[in-house]
Design a protein around this motif. Structure first.
Motif, PDB file in Angstrom:
ATOM      1  N   TYR A  43      -5.040  32.158-114.578  1.00  0.00           N
ATOM      2  CA  TYR A  43      -4.306  32.585-113.384  1.00  0.00           C
ATOM      3  C   TYR A  43      -5.068  32.309-112.083  1.00  0.00           C
ATOM      4  N   SER A  45      -7.256  34.003-110.386  1.00  0.00           N
ATOM      5  CA  SER A  45      -7.170  35.132-109.464  1.00  0.00           C
ATOM      6  C   SER A  45      -8.462  35.296-108.675  1.00  0.00           C
ATOM      7  N   THR A 163      -4.081  36.426-105.519  1.00  0.00           N
ATOM      8  CA  THR A 163      -3.636  36.726-106.880  1.00  0.00           C
ATOM      9  C   THR A 163      -4.498  37.856-107.426  1.00  0.00           C
TER      10      THR A 163
END
Length: 238
Positions: A43, A45, A163
């Motif tokens: 992801y 993040s 994120t």
């Protein structure tokens, strides 16, 4: 234009939805634990967030903060000790109880993470001074309960977090979900259970929160990982 980060609730669970317990130390959870980190990294993040109990259990080992008497309190404003960290770890700690020793955390193969505390007005001036002394960032969001929407907006605006991974426990996961902030639920499910009834599940409503209608999800993908472990991804049906 979204004023907050994209938020993914990313959890490792047993086959019956438990996020802690003896099953996590079993041979069945080895592949899942590895997959949890791999999928988390996918992801890209800038931060992950956990509740107070998770932080105390995994990072501070229930160390109590050593609070000192103070003559002049710090103002009740947000404090950015490090605004350009490669990674942040965010502690949802309404009344200020986590006894951090350092202002960074090292976990698995993730980059060193700078600590951010989310506080409410219930946190003491002494605890705020404790964080300042250790150069730990903090934000205020809420009077008694954490205002997850406000906290999310501040994480984007003050720290540039685009994120955010919300990673438990069950109460903080539910708080973000009930405020409509979760964009995706990502579950790495291990093929195990220990049958315990005293451990938390992925989403749990605290007794002091109002009951709301059930939340539904839409399945985005299912991946079979080695050793019978699944990676389930859901969107939230809004």
């Amino acid at each position: 234009m979204m004023k907050r980060p994209k938020i993914i609730c990313h959890m490792l669970t047993s086959i019956n939805g438990k996020i802690s317990g003896a099953y996590m130390n079993s041979k069945y959870a080895i592949a899942g634990s590895e997959a949890y980190e791999t999928t988390n990294g996918s992801y890209h993040s800038q931060a992950w967030l956990c509740g107070r109990v998770t932080m105390e259990k995994n990072f501070t080992h229930f160390h109590k903060p050593e609070l000192k008497e103070i003559e002049t309190p710090y103002p009740r404003t947000d404090y950015v000790a490090q605004g350009n960290a490669q990674m942040y770890i965010v502690s949802a700690d309404p009344t200020g109880k986590v006894g951090w020793i350092e202002n960074t955390v090292e976990y698995e193969n993730r980059p060193e993470a700078h600590v951010i505390e989310i506080l409410t007005d219930k946190a003491s001036d002494e605890y705020v001074a404790y964080l300042r002394e250790r150069q730990i960032s903090y934000i205020f969001a809420g009077q008694v309960l954490i205002d997850c929407t406000l906290a999310s907006e501040k994480l984007l605006n003050l720290f540039g977090i685009k994120t955010l991974m919300v990673s438990g426990g069950g109460y903080i996961n539910w708080s973000f979900l009930q405020e409509g902030l979760i964009d995706e639920v990502s579950i790495v499910m291990t093929p195990a259970t220990d049958g315990r009834t005293d451990t938390n599940t992925i989403f749990e409503r605290a007794d002091n929160l109002p009951e709301i209608a059930p939340v539904g999800f839409t399945l985005k993908s299912v991946d079979i990982i080695e050793e019978d472990t699944l990676w389930l991804r859901y969107g939230v049906d809004k």
